[in-house]
Design a protein around this motif. Structure first.
Motif, mmCIF file in Angstrom:
data_model
loop_
_atom_site.group_PDB
_atom_site.id
_atom_site.type_symbol
_atom_site.label_atom_id
_atom_site.label_comp_id
_atom_site.label_asym_id
_atom_site.label_seq_id
_atom_site.Cartn_x
_atom_site.Cartn_y
_atom_site.Cartn_z
ATOM 1 N N GLU A 187 36.154 29.666 -13.712
ATOM 2 C CA GLU A 187 36.259 28.218 -13.862
ATOM 3 C C GLU A 187 35.134 27.674 -14.738
ATOM 4 O O GLU A 187 33.996 28.147 -14.675
ATOM 5 N N LEU A 188 35.491 26.700 -15.562
ATOM 6 C CA LEU A 188 34.513 25.914 -16.318
ATOM 7 C C LEU A 188 34.595 24.492 -15.806
ATOM 8 O O LEU A 188 35.690 24.001 -15.504
ATOM 9 N N ASP A 189 33.446 23.808 -15.765
ATOM 10 C CA ASP A 189 33.508 22.409 -15.375
ATOM 11 C C ASP A 189 32.306 21.657 -15.927
ATOM 12 O O ASP A 189 31.317 22.274 -16.378
ATOM 13 N N ILE A 190 32.415 20.356 -15.919
ATOM 14 C CA ILE A 190 31.323 19.470 -16.311
ATOM 15 C C ILE A 190 31.058 18.545 -15.131
ATOM 16 O O ILE A 190 31.987 17.883 -14.636
ATOM 17 N N ASP A 191 29.812 18.515 -14.672
ATOM 18 C CA ASP A 191 29.522 17.694 -13.497
ATOM 19 C C ASP A 191 29.216 16.245 -13.898
ATOM 20 O O ASP A 191 29.259 15.879 -15.080
ATOM 21 N N ALA A 192 28.907 15.437 -12.905
ATOM 22 C CA ALA A 192 28.693 14.000 -13.127
ATOM 23 C C ALA A 192 27.497 13.718 -14.021
ATOM 24 O O ALA A 192 27.381 12.626 -14.587
ATOM 25 N N ASN A 193 26.599 14.691 -14.169
ATOM 26 C CA ASN A 193 25.422 14.531 -15.032
ATOM 27 C C ASN A 193 25.644 15.099 -16.435
ATOM 28 O O ASN A 193 24.714 15.168 -17.233
ATOM 29 N N MET A 246 32.821 0.947 -22.911
ATOM 30 C CA MET A 246 33.220 1.964 -21.941
ATOM 31 C C MET A 246 32.031 2.484 -21.139
ATOM 32 O O MET A 246 30.949 2.686 -21.671
ATOM 33 N N GLU A 247 32.266 2.733 -19.852
ATOM 34 C CA GLU A 247 31.247 3.355 -19.011
ATOM 35 C C GLU A 247 31.329 4.860 -19.217
ATOM 36 O O GLU A 247 32.390 5.473 -19.028
ATOM 37 N N ALA A 248 30.205 5.481 -19.630
ATOM 38 C CA ALA A 248 30.261 6.897 -20.010
ATOM 39 C C ALA A 248 29.136 7.680 -19.358
ATOM 40 O O ALA A 248 28.072 7.130 -19.012
ATOM 41 N N ILE A 249 29.357 8.980 -19.192
ATOM 42 C CA ILE A 249 28.285 9.847 -18.697
ATOM 43 C C ILE A 249 27.547 10.509 -19.872
ATOM 44 O O ILE A 249 26.458 11.051 -19.691
ATOM 45 N N GLU A 250 28.159 10.472 -21.091
ATOM 46 C CA GLU A 250 27.493 11.047 -22.266
ATOM 47 C C GLU A 250 28.100 10.436 -23.527
ATOM 48 O O GLU A 250 29.333 10.349 -23.655
ATOM 49 N N VAL A 251 27.232 10.044 -24.456
ATOM 50 C CA VAL A 251 27.675 9.449 -25.718
ATOM 51 C C VAL A 251 26.932 10.122 -26.871
ATOM 52 O O VAL A 251 25.699 10.174 -26.873
ATOM 53 N N LYS A 252 27.684 10.657 -27.823
ATOM 54 C CA LYS A 252 27.097 11.270 -29.025
ATOM 55 C C LYS A 252 27.854 10.769 -30.249
ATOM 56 O O LYS A 252 28.766 9.949 -30.147
ATOM 57 N N ARG A 253 27.457 11.260 -31.420
ATOM 58 C CA ARG A 253 28.040 10.780 -32.676
ATOM 59 C C ARG A 253 29.559 10.969 -32.759
ATOM 60 O O ARG A 253 30.251 10.167 -33.384
ATOM 61 N N ARG A 254 30.064 12.075 -32.143
ATOM 62 C CA ARG A 254 31.483 12.392 -32.320
ATOM 63 C C ARG A 254 32.265 12.442 -31.012
ATOM 64 O O ARG A 254 33.421 12.858 -31.002
ATOM 65 N N ILE A 311 32.606 10.829 -26.638
ATOM 66 C CA ILE A 311 32.150 10.134 -25.425
ATOM 67 C C ILE A 311 32.816 10.833 -24.236
ATOM 68 O O ILE A 311 34.020 11.123 -24.283
ATOM 69 N N LEU A 312 32.042 11.133 -23.223
ATOM 70 C CA LEU A 312 32.596 11.643 -21.971
ATOM 71 C C LEU A 312 32.606 10.502 -20.958
ATOM 72 O O LEU A 312 31.574 9.893 -20.685
ATOM 73 N N SER A 313 33.793 10.244 -20.424
ATOM 74 C CA SER A 313 33.911 9.103 -19.505
ATOM 75 C C SER A 313 34.931 9.403 -18.422
ATOM 76 O O SER A 313 35.875 10.180 -18.627
ATOM 77 N N LYS A 314 34.739 8.734 -17.257
ATOM 78 C CA LYS A 314 35.717 8.848 -16.178
ATOM 79 C C LYS A 314 36.858 7.853 -16.376
ATOM 80 O O LYS A 314 37.884 7.942 -15.703
ATOM 81 N N GLU A 315 36.637 6.907 -17.288
ATOM 82 C CA GLU A 315 37.700 5.944 -17.544
ATOM 83 C C GLU A 315 38.821 6.622 -18.334
ATOM 84 O O GLU A 315 38.582 7.523 -19.138
ATOM 85 N N LYS A 316 40.029 6.121 -18.097
ATOM 86 C CA LYS A 316 41.192 6.663 -18.800
ATOM 87 C C LYS A 316 41.975 5.493 -19.375
ATOM 88 O O LYS A 316 42.651 4.763 -18.645
ATOM 89 N N LEU A 326 37.317 13.752 -16.054
ATOM 90 C CA LEU A 326 36.745 13.260 -17.304
ATOM 91 C C LEU A 326 37.770 13.221 -18.430
ATOM 92 O O LEU A 326 38.685 14.058 -18.495
ATOM 93 N N THR A 327 37.573 12.256 -19.311
ATOM 94 C CA THR A 327 38.331 12.175 -20.552
ATOM 95 C C THR A 327 37.327 12.236 -21.708
ATOM 96 O O THR A 327 36.264 11.615 -21.645
ATOM 97 N N ALA A 328 37.687 13.012 -22.720
ATOM 98 C CA ALA A 328 36.847 13.051 -23.918
ATOM 99 C C ALA A 328 37.433 12.087 -24.937
ATOM 100 O O ALA A 328 38.611 12.201 -25.305
ATOM 101 N N TYR A 329 36.621 11.139 -25.353
ATOM 102 C CA TYR A 329 37.036 10.215 -26.405
ATOM 103 C C TYR A 329 36.379 10.666 -27.711
ATOM 104 O O TYR A 329 35.155 10.838 -27.772
#
Length: 852
Positions: free
Chosen positions: A517-523, A649-657, A659-664, A685-688
């Motif tokens: 399994e692979l996963d990304i946690d809340a952090n 958007m509320e996100a757990i991570e934001v970079k140039r390309r 956004i990781l967010s729980k919003e859908k 998570l959704t990757a934007y």
């Protein structure tokens, strides 16, 4: 030598013990210049009679020595030459001793020069009045003397040339300086030779006929005459005063040999630039079609003119792309290519980009995701390679005005057209087909790399090496595979993996590890089976927990080891992960991202060397090379229109390309990719990611090199499978160079200017690598008699006609013996070994410059 010394020297000769059969001593004193006529009467040699020999008493002298007084020792003084013709005393002279007291006679005797050349030695007596010059002259070991040979030898000694060769003398003089007043060799000729004789040789050898002679006009004469052998003289009417009327080929061979000298070419190049300014070559070339001078090689402006011609053609949209490519490849074998190599390379890849555009001028079509993916893998990725290679060349000459203009063309094609259309159509396909299920039919997911490819090998007992190169995008992997296939005995296959989204290191690297399994946690941490996968040490623990006999290491650590250290470190290891990060380390920093493409060149060499280390030092046979993600890079600064806002958007991570967010939700200008098909996704998570190549607007620099999105350049991950083959193993092919063969069947040369055709026997492909050869005519002693021509045998065409080369040779204007054998030499430039030496006869009849 005074009379007392002469008397002493003669006494020593007469006092030497008699040889077997010798009854007395007879010595002939030859005083050709009559320096001692008045001193002869003063000689007092004990037990020796003195007799004077003239042209009127030869018979009497013979009678005296052989009949009248056959027992006494005699000194016969004479001013005559004691040759064999008309000499009554020839046999007596033969068994007697000769004595010379004057300097010239001593020189003639010491050097074994025939007395008939006495006047020549007398003329240059001042040259011989120096022990070191005399020693150097003697050291030339000349077997047969003539007036010309003596003069050549004197000039050679004065110019520190090792053999009596006027071509070498002239080059030494010209290399010194073209300023006559400052030229030390001309000064030496004035003191110890005859500078007029030097100029006579120049005239005879090279047709340099001027009332006012100078080294500068001589060099102009030689170079322009050579130029006229490649360009029709009708086109050079303004230069006719500098073109020889005879012995033109001597000038051409002289200049060619100087140009090709491994060190002396530097001075030649400096002079050639001076000449093209003096004769205003640019004004002449501007009036000529490129076809008339494309083979010429005397002046650097020729390459400038060809470069300008191609660049203008591109800028005015003249689509003669095949002609441009042929011109660039033709010039590779020419003298000045290295001076302009980066510009030619930049031109070449600009041409390739235009060719690509011409083939797809109807546009890159919209289509299904799978079709676009496959088109990118098969063909579209070439534009990324061309763009990258252009900038590798551009960065070598980034201040060049012409390259700046090409850069505008390149950016317009790549950024505005290619990336604009491809990324827009791909984003549309992703939006329609892949946001809920990140997969493509028939394409392995990056997450399945270990389970589907590596795991079965390990379970089978195989030893496997995995190289993970950070940010090695697909087109780079293709280039590496081509090199491995061509230059090693192994076999390298290329396929692709559909990279994870977001295309980032912290998710891409873990996806390649053994896992369930692979996963990304809340952090935002990436977990492999619940374990933190960030960094080399954590990945190493994960690998070791799955495969006990395993190892993970940074590539620099391997390079730092010696062969014994490597073998010890990897002893007993079945699974070895090697991490390489040259590209990403350079591109991912704002201060160094401009060097991304140069880092790729370095990375390609490192990865190639790494495979060789695995093969040679570690006996590895199964090597897999892949990446965590690719990247987007454009050189031009991005406009504000290339960036989009982050939104609220509320996100757990934001970079140039990404956004990781729980919003859908749907967001304009962005793709919302459900990560449940990539990771376990407990956090839902959704990757934007921005559509196309847009970046998010964020503080800070470093926006040209990015990854994390879903573009083809970011998510088409290369997978190279390299299997080493050992010599003798089934299917193993040895690396070999192509052969270059002469195709002409006749072996007779009848003109001093002639053409020959050559053939590259195979196309360049796996295990068949290029060969560069230099070709020239020589005599059986290896003396070069012609210009040198170069063939770069790197053609990959199937059609044999496209692998032929037609070369033009020019022979020196000298006498050739039709009964002797001469040779066409084909020499490998890498090894210096003559791969072929083909015998020829040369029958020019009367040596002429009128060749048809």
């Amino acid at each position: 030598m005074n009379i007392d010394k002469i008397e002493l020297a003669l006494s020593e000769i007469f006092n030497e013990p008699l040889k077997d059969g010798e009854q007395r001593k007879i010595v002939f004193w030859v005083d050709k210049d009559q320096e001692f006529v008045e001193d002869i009467e003063q000689l007092a040699l004990e037990g020796v009679k003195v007799h004077s020999l003239t042209d009127r008493n030869q018979f009497y002298t013979k009678y005296l020595l052989e009949e009248k007084d056959p027992a006494s020792s005699y000194l016969i003084y004479t001013n005559m030459e004691l040759g064999l013709e008309d000499n009554w005393l020839a046999d007596t002279v033969f068994y007697s001793r000769k004595f010379y007291a004057d300097r010239i006679s001593l020189i003639l005797s010491d050097l074994h020069i025939d007395p008939s050349l006495r006047s020549v030695i007398k003329k240059y007596e001042k040259f011989f009045n120096n022990k070191e010059r005399f020693r150097k002259f003697s050291a030339l070991n000349i077997e047969s003397y003539t007036e010309e040979m003596i003069e050549l030898a004197i000039m050679s000694v004065l110019c520190n040339v090792k053999t009596p060769d006027f071509e070498a003398v002239l080059k030494a003089v010209l290399m010194e300086t073209l300023d006559d007043a400052e030229n030390k060799y001309l000064s030496l000729f004035e003191k110890f030779f005859d500078v007029k004789v030097f100029w006579e040789y120049v005239e005879n050898y090279y047709g340099y006929e001027r009332e006012e002679k100078s080294l500068k006009t001589l060099f102009i004469h030689l170079s322009v005459t050579t130029f006229s052998q490649s360009v029709d003289e009708e086109q050079l009417k303004d230069l006719k005063d500098f073109i020889s009327k005879r012995n033109k080929t001597n000038s051409a061979v002289f200049i060619d040999r100087w140009m090709h000298h491994k060190t002396d070419y530097v001075v030649f190049d400096e002079y050639a630039e001076m000449v093209e300014q003096e004769i205003q070559l640019s004004n002449i070339i501007k009036t000529l079609p490129v076809e008339t001078f494309k083979l010429a090689d005397t002046f650097p402006y020729i390459d400038k003119a060809i470069i300008i011609y191609i660049a203008n053609g591109l800028m005015t949209q003249l689509e003669d792309y095949e002609e441009y490519t042929k011109l660039i490849k033709l010039r590779r074998a020419k003298h000045y290519y290295e001076n302009f190599a980066s510009i030619y390379e930049a031109l070449y890849y600009t041409v390739k980009m235009h060719e690509f555009y011409k083939e797809h001028r109807q546009g890159i079509p919209q289509g299904r995701a799978f079709d676009l993916y496959q088109s990118y893998v098969k063909e579209y990725h070439l534009m990324d390679t061309y763009y990258r290679k252009f900038y590798v060349a551009f960065d070598e000459e980034s201040n060049h005005d012409l390259l700046k203009k090409l850069k505008t063309l390149v950016e317009n094609l790549y950024t505005n057209w290619y990336m604009g259309e491809l990324s827009a159509h791909w984003s549309e396909a992703v939006e329609n087909e892949m946001t809920e299920d990140w997969s493509l039919p028939g394409v392995k997911n990056q997450q399945s790399f270990y389970s589907s490819i590596i795991g079965p090998k390990i379970r089978n007992g195989d030893r496997v090496f995995v190289i993970v190169s950070d940010a090695m995008r697909y087109e780079i992997g293709v280039e590496l595979a081509e090199r491995l296939n061509t230059e090693t005995m192994g076999v390298c296959d290329v396929e692709t993996l559909l990279g994870v989204v977001p295309s980032i290191t912290k998710l891409g690297m873990p996806s390649l590890l053994p896992h369930k399994e692979l996963d990304i946690d809340a952090n935002g941490r990436v977990l492999v089976d619940g374990n933190n996968a960030a960094g080399l040490e954590n990945r190493k623990k994960i690998i070791e927990s799955k495969v006990p006999d395993s190892f993970a290491v940074h590539f620099q650590d391997i390079l730092a080891m010696n062969k014994a250290g490597r073998r010890e470190a990897f002893k007993g290891k079945k699974l070895i992960y090697i991490y390489h990060d040259t590209i990403d380390a350079m591109g991912d920093k704002a201060s160094t991202e401009v060097y991304t493409f140069n880092a790729v060149e370095t990375a390609l060499n490192q990865l190639y060397d790494l495979v060789k280390i695995i093969r040679d030092d570690l006996s590895g046979t199964n090597v897999y090379i892949t990446a965590d993600h690719g990247f987007l890079y454009q050189r031009d600064a991005l406009e504000e229109s290339d960036k989009i806002g982050l939104g609220s958007m509320e996100a757990i991570e934001v970079k140039r390309r990404y956004i990781l967010s729980k919003e859908k939700r749907e967001v304009s200008g962005q793709l919302a990719i459900n990560l449940s098909s990539v990771i376990k996704n407990d956090e839902q998570l959704t990757a934007y990611v921005p559509k196309a190549t847009f970046r998010y607007k964020m503080q800070g620099s470093g926006v040209n090199f990015v990854h994390g999105g879903a573009s083809l350049q970011e998510i088409v991950v290369p997978l190279l499978s390299f299997r080493n083959k050992r010599s003798g193993q089934k299917g193993a092919k040895a690396i070999k160079k192509v052969d270059i063969k002469l195709t002409n069947t006749t072996r007779k040369i009848t003109n001093s200017i002639f053409n020959l055709e050559f053939f590259q026997t195979e196309k360049i492909q796996d295990k068949v690598i290029p060969r560069t050869v230099v070709i020239y005519m020589s005599d059986d002693e290896g003396n070069i008699l012609s210009n040198e021509e170069t063939i770069i045998g790197d053609r990959s065409f199937d059609n044999p006609a496209d692998r032929t080369f037609k070369l033009r040779f020019i022979l020196k204007s000298i006498a050739y013996d039709r009964n002797k054998t001469y040779y066409l030499n084909i020499k490998d430039t890498e090894t210096g070994v003559a791969v072929e030496r083909i015998p020829f006869t040369i029958n020019l009849g009367i040596v002429s410059d009128f060749d048809f």
